[in-house]
Design an enzyme around this catalytic site. Structure first.
Site, PDB file in Angstrom:
ATOM      1  CD  GLU A  79       2.327  24.870  43.806  1.00  0.00           C
ATOM      2  OE1 GLU A  79       2.369  23.192  43.555  1.00  0.00           O
ATOM      3  OE2 GLU A  79       3.659  25.571  42.839  1.00  0.00           O
ATOM      4  CG  HIS A 146       2.545  30.812  33.786  1.00  0.00           C
ATOM      5  ND1 HIS A 146       2.157  30.091  32.352  1.00  0.00           N
ATOM      6  CD2 HIS A 146       3.961  30.863  34.397  1.00  0.00           C
ATOM      7  CE1 HIS A 146       2.920  28.617  33.488  1.00  0.00           C
ATOM      8  NE2 HIS A 146       4.015  29.706  34.016  1.00  0.00           N
TER       9      HIS A 146
END
Lengths: 343, 428
Positions: A79, A146
């Site tokens: 990321e 999530h």
């Protein structure tokens, strides 16, 4: 009392004049990316599995075939590299869209975003026109890694803009505006809404301006401020309240940073009561900021305390009974609004 | 790649072989200027005229100067805090460095940040550093990728220390650059100390250049106190990166001759270590070489020193006479307000239509074995599948093509060596 989280799952909420078939929130996102890439070769997309696979939620399906490897870039699971590279690309005039496969993973590039990307324009006059987008939010039993709503880390970071739409129309228009904006914009896509909500979109190009809230329902007894999936839950509660003679005005923030104070203040000066509803956890959520703004700028108008209905101050739990308990719902909003209306 | 053991050490280099006299003198001038700028700032620091910290690059000038000198004007660089020399070479005037340190309104950041924390996107192509080391590696990877996409044929360069090479973003960035084959050169300045921690307590390997193997990229090791060797190595790396060889890592071995910053007397460094490296001062060594080779004489040297002194006096006076920023400036500039603030437009040096439908190319734009070609899948209808294993023959061809090109070049202790390390192997 209705229990479902959205009442707007099958219809338009903004009443925009559209044409053709209604499209999902997901399809609206896809259209925005597609049309912007079609319009401007400076727009590129990078992220994990965005190319061949078309994205974990298929928001970039077909883009590789149309725009090629140079513009649709599959990345390693890195990321910080995704954000860093997007920023570097923007320095040469590109407008990269960086996808976080789930927005929870944005924590992995926190430094890159908050220290490098966000400060560039202020410190050395370097705008970074990038969009960082990804699926966020709970209610789909995604578990603690999530389901996050990490927007407030970034609302506390000057230099970023934070957008969190609630409808397909807004998702498309705000994403296009974000791509064309000269600043780094974090774009949160509530995954509960992805396939549960449909809307007929206007033909042709349109944008929705960043930093502007919208009144979704007019009312005179109290103001409910919300955004993203909870906006629908707030509307549902407002319908139930209306049956008891309480008319709630519902404001959809749409952009959290910069915050549209004016729309909130205008409404609260009329209703004299404010309830903030968000799916983010309570402590440090935007409700606290709104409470402070109202105290500073509309204290004399308030007939009661600012109230808030939010998620619990815990991680997002996995088991359905736990997650349902963790999340706000229409029943909780209804109860809080009734209490507030008594003032 | 041909390696000539005599080519790389300045003491053995036949003068003028592949650098012009002017280039030799440029390297000398910029190293001298680098040191003089910092000497001036030490004086300013002692007079309490520098607002924050002051970080010395004493003993490391050859690296900043030699590497940046290998870049072309259109190329991009992002310095670390000690790379004052690289900024000077790229065209930053000393006054910008003085005003930055003194937090003046006339500085490139108008006083919003100090030190070498400033950049210039439009003209000099400099990306500002931040204090979190390693972050610039993916950023410059992105610069390199964008340059390639726009057809600009640029190279992006940044620096990292022995300390910064242990950050996660170092790995993320270099790996991404490698898999993208980005035209990117990373200079790893091994100055043996990360603040007070010696390199042996940071990294359990002898040569930090070995890290390149993990990313399948080419690497070099060079004597960081030998400006000609640094320049030649960097030039070769920059040329290769520009030609499409992918990112390259250069480890320059040197020694930080001061503490982490002015406040730090570096008492943790053994005295004999300072003594050893003092004998190998990059500027003194190089000056001796230039005099011996008659590339420099007393008159030229004096002329150059006078030029430098005049420049520094002028720029220091300018900085000292400059005002501090007005307090209200603190409120301004968080956001770009739009086209009135910055007109953002990419400089296309290829035909845009190449990247727009229907011309967009779904064939891979750089060759990665079995990637994006569908070869090995046997399916013409699957042009973009990459999960398939390459045919054995194809892998062999690929290895043969790539392995012998890039031996790691070791230039140190007065003699150049070529190791057996096939750093180019698996380079993609």
């Amino acid at each position: 009392m209705p229990e479902s989280r959205t009442s707007a799952a099958n219809g338009a909420v903004n009443g925009a004049q559209g044409h053709g078939e209604p499209v999902t929130f997901l399809e609206a996102i896809k259209q925005a990316i597609f049309e912007e890439m079609e319009r401007d070769p400076a727009v590129v997309l990078l992220g994990e599995d965005v190319g061949v696979y078309g994205g974990a939620f298929k928001t970039s399906e077909g883009l590789l075939e149309r725009f090629g490897w140079e513009r649709v870039i599959d990345t390693p699971i890195s990321e910080s590299a995704i954000i860093g590279a997007a920023c570097g690309m923007s320095y040469l005039g590109l407008r990269p869209i960086a996808e976080m496969q789930f927005i929870d993973f944005i924590a992995c590039c926190f430094n890159q975003l908050t220290n490098f990307v966000a400060k560039g324009h202020y410190l050395w006059n370097a705008p970074a026109p990038i969009v960082v987008r990804g699926p966020s939010g709970g209610g789909v039993h995604g578990g603690p890694f999530h389901s996050a709503n990490p927007e407030m880390y970034f609302v506390h970071t000057p230099g970023l803009k934070v957008v969190y739409p609630s409808t397909p129309y807004d998702a498309k228009g705000l994403l296009k505006a974000a791509i064309r904006d000269n600043n780094p914009v974090l774009f949160f896509e509530h995954k509960f809404l992805y396939r549960r909500i449909k809307e007929v979109l206007p033909a042709g190009d349109y944008t929705v301006p960043l930093g502007k809230a919208i009144v979704r329902r007019e009312g005179k007894h109290l103001t409910i401020v919300s955004y993203a999936a909870m906006m629908h839950t707030a509307l549902e509660a407002a319908e139930a309240l209306a049956k008891e003679g309480i008319e709630a005005e519902v404001i959809d923030l749409r952009t959290l940073l910069p915050l549209d104070e004016e729309t909130i203040l205008e409404s609260v000066k009329k209703t004299n009561r404010c309830l903030v509803v968000h799916e983010d956890t309570k402590t440090g959520g935007i409700a606290g900021e709104i409470a402070a703004i109202l105290c500073e700028k509309a204290f004399g108008y308030l007939d009661g305390p600012l109230m808030r209905v939010t998620a619990l101050d815990t991680p997002v739990p996995y088991a359905p009974p736990l997650e349902e308990h963790f999340l706000p719902n229409a029943k909780k909003i209804f109860a809080a609004a009734k209490e507030l209306a008594r003032y | 790649m041909k390696t000539d053991p005599n080519k790389d050490h300045l003491g053995k280099d036949p003068a003028g072989k592949d650098l012009t006299r002017q280039q030799y003198l440029d390297l000398y001038y910029y190293m001298r200027l680098n040191r003089a700028v910092e000497d001036t700032m030490v004086k300013l620091f002692r007079q309490n005229k520098i607002v924050g910290g002051l970080y010395s690059s004493l003993g490391q000038e050859a690296i900043s100067v030699g590497t940046a000198y290998a870049l072309e004007k259109k190329d991009w660089l992002a310095p670390m805090i000690r790379n004052i020399g690289a900024l000077l070479v790229k065209g930053v005037p000393p006054r910008d460095i003085f005003t930055q340190h003194m937090a003046k309104y006339t500085s490139p950041t108008l006083g919003k940040d100090g030190t070498s924390h400033f950049g210039d996107l439009d003209n000099l192509h400099i990306v500002s550093p931040i204090s979190m080391l390693g972050d610039l590696i993916p950023v410059m990877t992105g610069v390199a990728m964008a340059g390639r996409y726009l057809g600009q044929k640029i190279v992006a360069m940044t620096w990292i220390g022995d300390g910064g090479s242990s950050t996660g973003v170092f790995h993320e960035g270099l790996n991404f650059a490698a898999v993208q084959k980005a035209p990117f050169v990373l200079i790893l300045e091994n100055n043996q100390w990360a603040y007070s921690t010696p390199v042996k307590r940071q990294v359990p390997i002898e040569n930090l250049a070995d890290r390149a193997k993990a990313y399948g990229i080419a690497s070099y090791i060079v004597d960081g106190n030998d400006v000609v060797a640094v320049y030649r190595t960097a030039k070769e790396a920059v040329d290769r990166a520009r030609a499409g060889d992918g990112p390259i890592l250069i480890e320059a071995k040197t020694m930080r001759m001061r503490g982490h910053a002015q406040h730090d007397p570096a008492e943790y460094v053994p005295k004999d270590m300072f003594e050893h490296w003092k004998q190998r001062d990059p500027i003194e060594q190089y000056e001796k070489f230039l005099l011996e080779k008659k590339l420099l004489n007393a008159a030229t040297k004096k002329e150059l020193e006078q030029k430098m002194e005049a420049l520094l006096n002028k720029d220091r006076d300018f900085a000292e006479a400059s005002p501090m920023p007005p307090p209200e400036l603190a409120e301004k500039g968080v956001y770009c307000t739009g086209d009135d603030c910055h007109k953002i437009a990419a400089q296309w040096e290829r035909d845009k239509s190449e990247v727009m439908p229907p011309k967009s190319n779904i064939a891979a734009v750089w060759k990665v074995a079995a990637f994006g070609t569908g070869k090995g899948s046997g399916g013409k209808n699957a042009p973009i599948h990459f999960g398939d294993t390459a045919a054995a023959e194809e892998q062999k061809d690929n290895a043969a093509e790539l392995s012998p090109k890039a031996p790691a070049k070791v230039v140190r202790n007065g003699a150049a060596k070529t190791t057996k390390v096939p750093a180019g192997k698996a380079r993609r």
